[in-house]
Design a protein around this motif. Structure first.
Motif, PDB file in Angstrom:
ATOM      1  N   ARG A 154      -1.903   7.548   5.565  1.00 50.90           N
ATOM      2  CA  ARG A 154      -1.241   7.572   4.266  1.00 50.90           C
ATOM      3  C   ARG A 154      -0.082   6.578   4.185  1.00 50.90           C
TER       4      ARG A 154
ATOM      5  N   ASP B 226      -4.260   4.962  -2.237  1.00 49.62           N
ATOM      6  CA  ASP B 226      -4.813   5.568  -1.021  1.00 49.62           C
ATOM      7  C   ASP B 226      -6.206   6.144  -1.306  1.00 49.62           C
TER       8      ASP B 226
ATOM      9  N   HIS C  97       0.840  -1.212   0.000  1.00 48.73           N
ATOM     10  CA  HIS C  97       0.000   0.000   0.000  1.00 48.73           C
ATOM     11  C   HIS C  97       0.867   1.250   0.000  1.00 48.73           C
TER      12      HIS C  97
ATOM     13  N   ARG D 139       0.994   4.197  -2.823  1.00 48.88           N
ATOM     14  CA  ARG D 139      -0.029   5.021  -2.181  1.00 48.88           C
ATOM     15  C   ARG D 139      -0.607   6.097  -3.084  1.00 48.88           C
TER      16      ARG D 139
ATOM     17  N   GLY E 231      -0.483   3.490   4.573  1.00 50.28           N
ATOM     18  CA  GLY E 231      -1.033   2.246   4.061  1.00 50.28           C
ATOM     19  C   GLY E 231      -1.530   1.292   5.128  1.00 50.28           C
TER      20      GLY E 231
ATOM     21  N   TRP F 118      -8.481   3.064   4.837  1.00 45.99           N
ATOM     22  CA  TRP F 118      -7.187   2.873   5.494  1.00 45.99           C
ATOM     23  C   TRP F 118      -7.167   3.649   6.816  1.00 45.99           C
TER      24      TRP F 118
END
Lengths: 328, 267
Positions: free
Chosen positions: B190, B107, B99, B103, B192, B187
């Motif tokens: 940021r 994201d 992730h 991102r 992940g 999520w």
């Protein structure tokens, strides 16, 4: 969770919601005086779940000269409109290609219509029509049409599509809050110094301070404007300015000043009245009125943008069509 | 108004932004009451830390978009998670790292999707609490995300959603919010950090002074974590005159990213 839903409560609320027909505090007077309940803070209590679903058009239809239908006429119009929506259930018809609104009770007749004997929402000007445009308004309308043409076809890019398709703004979010085809539901919550109106579609929450603060800087332009409220007797008055020119409510500009008035006239009714002033667009202010009727909650999350397969699929479909046409 | 003691508390709060102990209630503070006698948490609140970048402790680092240089870099933070690294299952930890690497495209914040819980609470945007006896609303500036906390008639979530289905109760001074019914699309930050649809969040909002709340969230998700874990942080009241939520309808800012490849060529 520990406690189960109280089915009894829900049923009671539903019974209150669906009862349409009464049609009219709007029709004027005659009803026994209604005492508005109070919140713990002592304000008129507008809290709860409300719908302004209606078959009444904003402007009076051509050929109609009176302001009110008889109860019988209004009932007939609702019946006919409901029948048109019901036709979606007819398998194999053109209207059946989309999913069936009636199946999910999204159609107005099943969802609960806030009945109204008015022939139009607009009550002023008295002819029930939008006032004429100013010279500047005419110019601005033409300039907008020109800009749209320059931007290309509706399906050239997402930015050319309707705000509602893009999940940016629905009519019913407003303000003013005008109903669309379905999910015209609102939840009102009040505190000592704020009113919150949650609009179901695109989960737009309007938070209205009641503390007499000044308007925000005119450079802060917002899709839904910036609202401030006050109590005038038992009526909640909400003034909204700071709109963006992109909002263009029926052609309005960033100079629009909107005044909405919420008055609870019965246990199951809020009379909603609004006046639009925009000297850049219209030669005079105009006012409309429609009822909000009690409905059942709760409102479920309306995550519009997150599941917007429709917009992507429309664009992909048009691109595929273009490719096919080019190959011929 | 109880503004007299405020100066001292505020100074303390601002000098210890991200790392305030936050575990439990500050000794003896009693919030003002609403007209119906509940602790009054109404107001506009905001976190003042770097959990939005990473809920765990982290050093400053370059950002995902090199062109933004220093202005896009990641600010350091002591983290808001109590007690050690997040207890990921091994395969989940690998996914978190993936992730982070991707991102910019993965994201959900980048796409202006509803941010989920608890992430919405500590994004760099204010949120407003609007309280009635039956419902406590939490309205976020980011994407206009809204949570309804049902204080009566608790039910199971009728379906999955982005912001979850919240049932609330008062425990003394504390608003306790039990939220389930999430989807698996949101999520925590940021960096992940993520969860599955089995996520169960229990949050505790407690007034610790007129202008600060203590916020705690206990996260339970056996599909992603080996045990429940807790994050905590102070939240600060936006005290400036005329403070109000402004619009951050970010859909239009994400449209080129999401639909740009479907634009008519040459337009």
């Amino acid at each position: 969770m520990k406690r189960l839903v109280s089915a009894g409560l829900l049923v009671a609320a539903a019974a209150g919601a669906a009862c349409a027909g009464a049609g009219g505090a709007a029709a004027g007077g005659g009803e026994a005086a209604y005492t508005v309940p109070r919140t713990p803070d002592g304000h008129p209590d507008l809290q709860g779940f409300w719908t302004n679903t209606t078959y009444t058009p904003l402007e009076r239809p051509a050929g109609i000269t009176k302001a009110f239908y008889s109860q019988a006429e209004a009932a007939e119009i609702e019946k006919k409109a409901a029948a048109v929506e019901g036709e979606q259930t007819e398998p194999g018809t053109a209207a059946d290609v989309h999913y069936d609104f009636t199946q999910f009770q999204l159609d107005r007749s099943q969802g609960g219509v806030a009945s109204n004997v008015r022939t139009a929402m607009i009550v002023d000007p008295p002819d029930g029509r939008l006032p004429p445009l100013t010279e500047e308004g005419t110019r601005r309308s033409a300039a907008r049409a020109e800009a749209r043409k320059r931007a290309g076809g509706q399906y050239d890019a997402i930015q050319n599509m309707a705000l509602s398709v893009r999940c940016i703004l629905m009519d019913r979010a407003g303000p003013p809050m005008l109903p669309g085809a379905y999910n015209n539901n609102y939840q009102i919550i009040q505190t000592r110094d704020h009113v919150m109106i949650l609009v179901e579609m695109i989960h737009d929450a309007r938070i209205i301070p009641l503390d007499g603060r000044p308007a925000v800087d005119s450079r802060v332009q917002q899709w839904m404007g910036s609202s401030r409220g006050r109590w005038e007797g038992d009526t909640l008055v909400v003034e909204t300015t700071n709109f963006t020119p992109k909002t263009a409510f029926r052609g309005s500009t960033e100079r629009m000043r909107l005044v909405e008035r919420f008055t609870r006239t019965a246990e199951d009714t809020i009379e909603y009245r609004f006046t639009v002033e925009d000297a850049s667009m219209w030669t005079r202010p105009w006012t409309a009125e429609l009822p909000m009727k009690k409905t059942i909650g709760p409102l479920f999350e309306h995550a519009c943008h997150e599941g917007n397969y429709g917009a992507a699929n429309i664009l992909a479909g048009v691109r595929a069509d273009e490719k096919r046409a080019a190959a011929r | 108004m109880r503004i007299l003691l405020l100066g001292a508390t505020l100074v303390m709060a601002t000098t210890l932004p991200a790392c305030a102990p936050a575990s439990g209630q500050s000794a003896g503070y009693r919030a003002p009451r609403t007209a119906d006698g509940r602790p009054d948490l109404n107001g506009i609140w905001q976190a003042l830390n770097t959990a939005s970048w990473n809920i765990e402790a982290h050093a400053a680092a370059p950002g995902a978009i090199p062109a933004l240089a220093a202005s896009g870099a990641i600010p350091a933070g002591l983290g808001v998670v109590q007690g050690g690294p997040l207890p990921y299952r091994p395969e989940a930890l690998a996914r978190r790292d993936e992730h982070f690497a991707k991102r910019v495209t993965l994201d959900p914040e980048v796409k202006c999707y509803l941010p989920g819980v608890p992430r919405a609470t500590y994004m760099p945007f204010p949120f407003q609490i609007v309280q009635s006896a039956q419902h406590v609303m939490i309205v976020h500036e980011f994407a206009g995300a809204v949570r309804t906390i049902y204080m009566e008639n608790h039910t199971e979530p009728p379906a999955d959603s982005w912001m979850g289905w919240s049932n609330g109760r008062w425990e003394g001074e504390t608003l306790v919010v039990d939220t389930k019914g999430f989807n698996d699309q949101t999520w925590f930050d940021r960096a992940g950090n993520f969860h599955s649809a089995a996520l169960h969040v229990v949050e505790r909002f407690t007034a610790r002074s007129p202008e600060t709340l203590t916020y705690e969230a206990t996260i339970e998700d056996p599909q992603v974590f080996t045990r429940p874990w807790t994050m905590s942080m102070p939240l600060y009241r936006r005290v400036e005159a005329g403070a109000r939520l402004l619009e951050f309808k970010c859909v239009e800012f994400a449209e080129d990213l999401i639909y740009g490849h479907l634009r008519k060529p040459g337009t």
